[in-house]
Enzyme design. Sequence first.
Site, mmCIF file in Angstrom:
data_model
loop_
_atom_site.group_PDB
_atom_site.id
_atom_site.type_symbol
_atom_site.label_atom_id
_atom_site.label_comp_id
_atom_site.label_asym_id
_atom_site.label_seq_id
_atom_site.Cartn_x
_atom_site.Cartn_y
_atom_site.Cartn_z
ATOM 1 C CG ASN A 318 -2.206 0.791 0.958
ATOM 2 O OD1 ASN A 318 -2.324 1.472 -0.056
ATOM 3 N ND2 ASN A 318 -3.145 0.725 1.886
ATOM 4 C CG HIS A 349 -7.014 0.956 7.535
ATOM 5 N ND1 HIS A 349 -5.781 1.554 7.706
ATOM 6 C CD2 HIS A 349 -6.901 0.204 6.408
ATOM 7 C CE1 HIS A 349 -4.965 1.188 6.732
ATOM 8 N NE2 HIS A 349 -5.611 0.362 5.936
#
Length: 463
Positions: A318, A349
Amino acid sequence: QINFVACQLFALLAAFWFRIYLSPSHASSAVRHAFATLFGIYFAVFCFGWYSIHLFVLVMMNYGIMNMASIPNIHRYSFVVAMGYLTLCHISRIYIFHYGILTTDFSGPLMIITQKITTLACQLHDGIGRQAEELTAEQNRLAVKSRPSLLEYLSYLLNFMSIIAGPCSNYKDYIAFIEGRHVHMKLLEVNWKQKGYDRLPDPSPTGAVMYKLCITLVSLILFLTLTKNFPMAYIIDNEFLDKTPFLSRLGYLYVVTQAAKPKYYFAWTLADAVNNAAGYGFSGVDERGTFRWDLLSNLNIWNIETATSFKMYIENWNIQTAAWLKRVCYDRAPWYPTALTFILSALWHGIYPGYYFTFLTGILITLAARAIRNNCRHYFLSSVPLKIAYDVVTWAVTQLAVCYTVAPFVMLAVEPTIKFYKSVYFHMHILSILVLLLLPIRPQTPSVRRAQNQAMLNSIKSK
């Protein structure tokens, strides 16, 4: 999931059309901005229905902040509003809609838009509200010197290439792409006359797109065959725990973690291919003279699977989110930058407890791994056999440490997470604490942090 795949495949076709028929030589920047924005809005509505209104509300709220807030506070207000709205949406999806309404899973695009909003706000603050000597070399390069127009702002946040799955890119890079300067700027960094060229070459992304689509196809096959056959939930099955020795449980943990990766490889590589197909993502020329199209790549699979340190693994997984965290948090944190960066990552998140178990554990393991590397690695560099042995051991430990850390991220809830950690005796937590007690880390000075940040940036560019 079907809507996601359908949108991304349609976006891939639209991206090829965009590059060929709406290239900067055929269409003005305004037309390219408008097309990218309208298609992005259409994709959002198609995937999420009326829930897509959350994306547009957040975008317009922050456009107001960007134009009305004072420059010294623009990044603070934008950050608070964007992260606050994202968190409220995370909470509403779980506690109001009770996880089950798939249409409400608009959090992915909202997370990407939050990254872009805060990135632009920080870079605008750097460009207008700070002196050049206060900035790092990277901050100087990316600083935005004037507020964007409404069309530019909407295009950057809502363009069809990245609205569904990202990745986040820098505002100046995106504007250079729309205006047709993106590739040219990178090519000017090379002396082409010395290489025998009379004029600048015209690199095509087709080869890079085809290569990434092959990775996407393989990842999809692995996802369909492996992920369902090796569920993460099995590692806390009572029968499995009763009959399986400790080392075998660790081995199976590695297997199920590997099986969980292909869906990320699929989504991120396809998103990268969409941007490349539109002509966006050119990163320059490597030392062998090869054209690189990895400016927006979100992962380096080879470096992930061969990582010999926790840091190396994180840097290649990521990638664009890691770059965002570095630019908006790590580089700007007045104290405890590592801890604050992990906490921000968890908050971004969502609010599942498993995320916080993962990122808080990540803080501990990152600090312990840094202490071991700083205190021990140099003893193993005196000979090739010692270095190979060190790399093999650190690879195995890194892979197991990652599996141990990310298991709660997949399981999400508190009860299975505690059950899992109990089944493996909290061994990584205990070992990390012992390492930190025996090998304390000295606080880094700002100059050391800047040097390490620049080294990290150079490393990412070279990849």
